[in-house]
Design a protein around this motif. Structure first.
Motif, mmCIF file in Angstrom:
data_model
loop_
_atom_site.group_PDB
_atom_site.id
_atom_site.type_symbol
_atom_site.label_atom_id
_atom_site.label_comp_id
_atom_site.label_asym_id
_atom_site.label_seq_id
_atom_site.Cartn_x
_atom_site.Cartn_y
_atom_site.Cartn_z
ATOM 1 N N MET A 1 -72.590 56.873 -11.057
ATOM 2 C CA MET A 1 -73.790 57.438 -11.096
ATOM 3 C C MET A 1 -74.507 58.131 -12.371
ATOM 4 S SD MET A 1 -76.310 59.372 -8.340
ATOM 5 C CE MET A 1 -75.520 60.835 -8.596
ATOM 6 N N THR B 1 -73.996 53.976 -9.186
ATOM 7 C CA THR B 1 -73.914 53.793 -7.734
ATOM 8 C C THR B 1 -75.338 53.649 -7.143
ATOM 9 O OG1 THR B 1 -71.762 54.952 -7.763
ATOM 10 C CG2 THR B 1 -72.800 54.942 -5.651
ATOM 11 N N THR B 2 -75.652 52.950 -6.286
ATOM 12 C CA THR B 2 -76.783 53.090 -5.628
ATOM 13 C C THR B 2 -76.535 53.467 -4.083
ATOM 14 O OG1 THR B 2 -77.464 50.913 -6.484
ATOM 15 C CG2 THR B 2 -78.491 51.518 -4.390
ATOM 16 N N PHE B 3 -77.538 54.791 -3.839
ATOM 17 C CA PHE B 3 -77.435 55.424 -2.655
ATOM 18 C C PHE B 3 -78.563 54.999 -1.579
ATOM 19 C CE2 PHE B 3 -75.256 58.013 -5.642
ATOM 20 C CZ PHE B 3 -73.973 58.196 -4.855
ATOM 21 N N PHE C 1 -72.727 48.543 1.752
ATOM 22 C CA PHE C 1 -72.880 49.969 1.594
ATOM 23 C C PHE C 1 -71.633 50.913 2.391
ATOM 24 C CE2 PHE C 1 -76.386 48.669 -0.402
ATOM 25 C CZ PHE C 1 -76.756 49.508 -1.375
ATOM 26 N N TYR D 1 -75.337 56.265 2.526
ATOM 27 C CA TYR D 1 -74.523 55.210 2.309
ATOM 28 C C TYR D 1 -74.645 54.698 0.816
ATOM 29 C CZ TYR D 1 -74.644 54.454 7.432
ATOM 30 O OH TYR D 1 -74.343 54.697 8.582
ATOM 31 N N TYR D 2 -73.380 54.345 0.237
ATOM 32 C CA TYR D 2 -73.408 53.997 -1.003
ATOM 33 C C TYR D 2 -72.737 52.689 -1.317
ATOM 34 C CZ TYR D 2 -68.402 55.335 -1.127
ATOM 35 O OH TYR D 2 -67.022 55.294 -0.918
ATOM 36 N N CYS D 3 -72.938 52.232 -2.485
ATOM 37 C CA CYS D 3 -72.333 50.920 -3.084
ATOM 38 C C CYS D 3 -72.163 51.181 -4.474
ATOM 39 C CB CYS D 3 -73.176 49.784 -2.697
ATOM 40 S SG CYS D 3 -72.606 48.191 -3.275
#
Length: 359
Positions: free
Chosen positions: A1, A65-67, A119, A140-142
């Motif tokens: 991120m 990173t996407t949350f 995620f 949750y993250y990806c």
């Protein structure tokens, strides 16, 4: 991120604070039973009630990173304050849900899946105590690095899915990515010009560049916001302060239209002094101590922001804004990385900084 962190004021203006948005959503959802029942009703953990999925996610193709935040609201009788103090009442167990994102070209049906993003569950321990359960805060993250910012990815729609493994019900929301927009002025020289007795730095940018428009590389943002980032040292360690300015709405839907904002030197210096007041500060060693960011968000985030703010002193009962199907919350797009690094700084700014740092 990436490391971009907005000031609290900037977060409020662009609606980028997940906790704030989520708290607003949860407050309304939790208030449903509160409106129709007395606060004095005893909490019965065995009583049947209907869970409502609450989702908050913001998609930025420049992030590593996407949350996504996933929680529960509920509809049923009982005191919502009692419910909210029980972890299982507001958080799903990680084994009970799947959280994933699928993509498809915007002209296709969502049944034609081009990519799938799964995620992972993790927990944060920095939630402040309050009315809601506070030991842990699930997230949750990806890792999406390199998967959202290429040519074909920019043409796609992204759909977040929260699937309840017990009921197989799905809560979904979709968004497209924000296309590139170029900063026209200033260049690398942070120079203020005298205009009507005020020292002005003129900022201009396109609402969407011509290439993005011609090749369907993302959508046009709805709202933009200039932010000046200033790097300095506090207690010997480098940090930064973000000075945010007024938001600008897109009024012309044609691509390639210039937008502008004038930053006043006096206002910038006043905000810098306020940000550094009382701190043990010193200049940074980097050659580029100032950066200009043009932040942006899509229509969904703007609508949520507009819906949640109070326009006047008159109390107004507003329905909650959500773009989530079979649930509540927000799944939207933003950009935070469109910027200019100033390699040269106006002498007027240098003199003011020397005074600020007592040099």
């Amino acid at each position: 991120m990436n490391n971009l962190t907005l000031s609290p004021k900037a977060k409020r203006r662009l609606g980028l604070t997940g906790a704030y948005i989520l708290a607003t959503v949860l407050a309304v959802v939790f208030l449903f039973p509160f409106i129709f029942t007395s606060c004095e009703v005893e909490f019965d953990p065995n009583e049947e009630w209907k869970a409502v999925t609450v989702v908050y996610g913001v998609l930025d193709q420049d992030d590593d990173t996407t949350f996504v935040r996933v929680q529960k609201g509920f509809l049923g009788s009982g005191n919502y304050l009692d419910f909210s103090k029980v972890k299982d009442s507001i958080y799903y167990k990680p084994e009970d849900i799947d959280v994933f994102m699928i993509s498809h070209y915007y002209w296709e049906a969502d049944s034609i899946v081009r990519d799938t993003f799964w995620f992972n569950y993790t927990e944060s321990y920095n939630k402040e105590d309050g009315d809601f359960f506070a030991e842990t805060s699930p997230i949750y993250y990806c890792v999406t690095r390199g998967r959202l910012n290429h040519t074909e990815a920019m043409k796609q729609t992204y759909k977040i899915v929260v699937r309840n493994k017990k009921t197989m019900e799905e809560t979904t929301a979709s968004t497209r990515l924000i296309g590139d927009y170029d900063i026209i002025t200033p260049g690398n020289y942070m120079q203020f010009q005298n205009r009507a007795g005020k020292q002005i730095l003129n900022c201009q940018w396109y609402n969407l560049n011509s290439y993005a428009d011609a090749y369907d590389q993302g959508i046009m943002a709805k709202m933009y916001q200039p932010v000046i980032r200033f790097y300095y040292k506090e207690e010997g360690k480098e940090t930064f302060a973000d000075i945010d300015f007024a938001t600008q709405l897109v009024k012309n839907q044609h691509a390639g239209v210039p937008m502008s904002f004038n930053i006043e030197l006096d206002l910038l210096l006043d905000e810098l002094e306020r940000s550094l007041k009382g701190k043990n500060c010193s200049p940074t060693d980097r050659s580029s101590m100032f950066e200009l960011y043009i932040l942006s968000c899509d229509l969904n985030m703007y609508e949520y922001y507009s819906n949640s703010r109070q326009e006047s002193m008159q109390l107004v009962d507003k329905p909650i804004y959500t773009n989530v199907n079979n649930g509540y919350g927000l799944f939207a797009a933003r950009r935070q990385s469109i910027k200019v690094k100033f390699t040269r700084i106006d002498e007027k700014v240098v003199l003011a900084l020397n005074e600020l740092f007592n040099l």
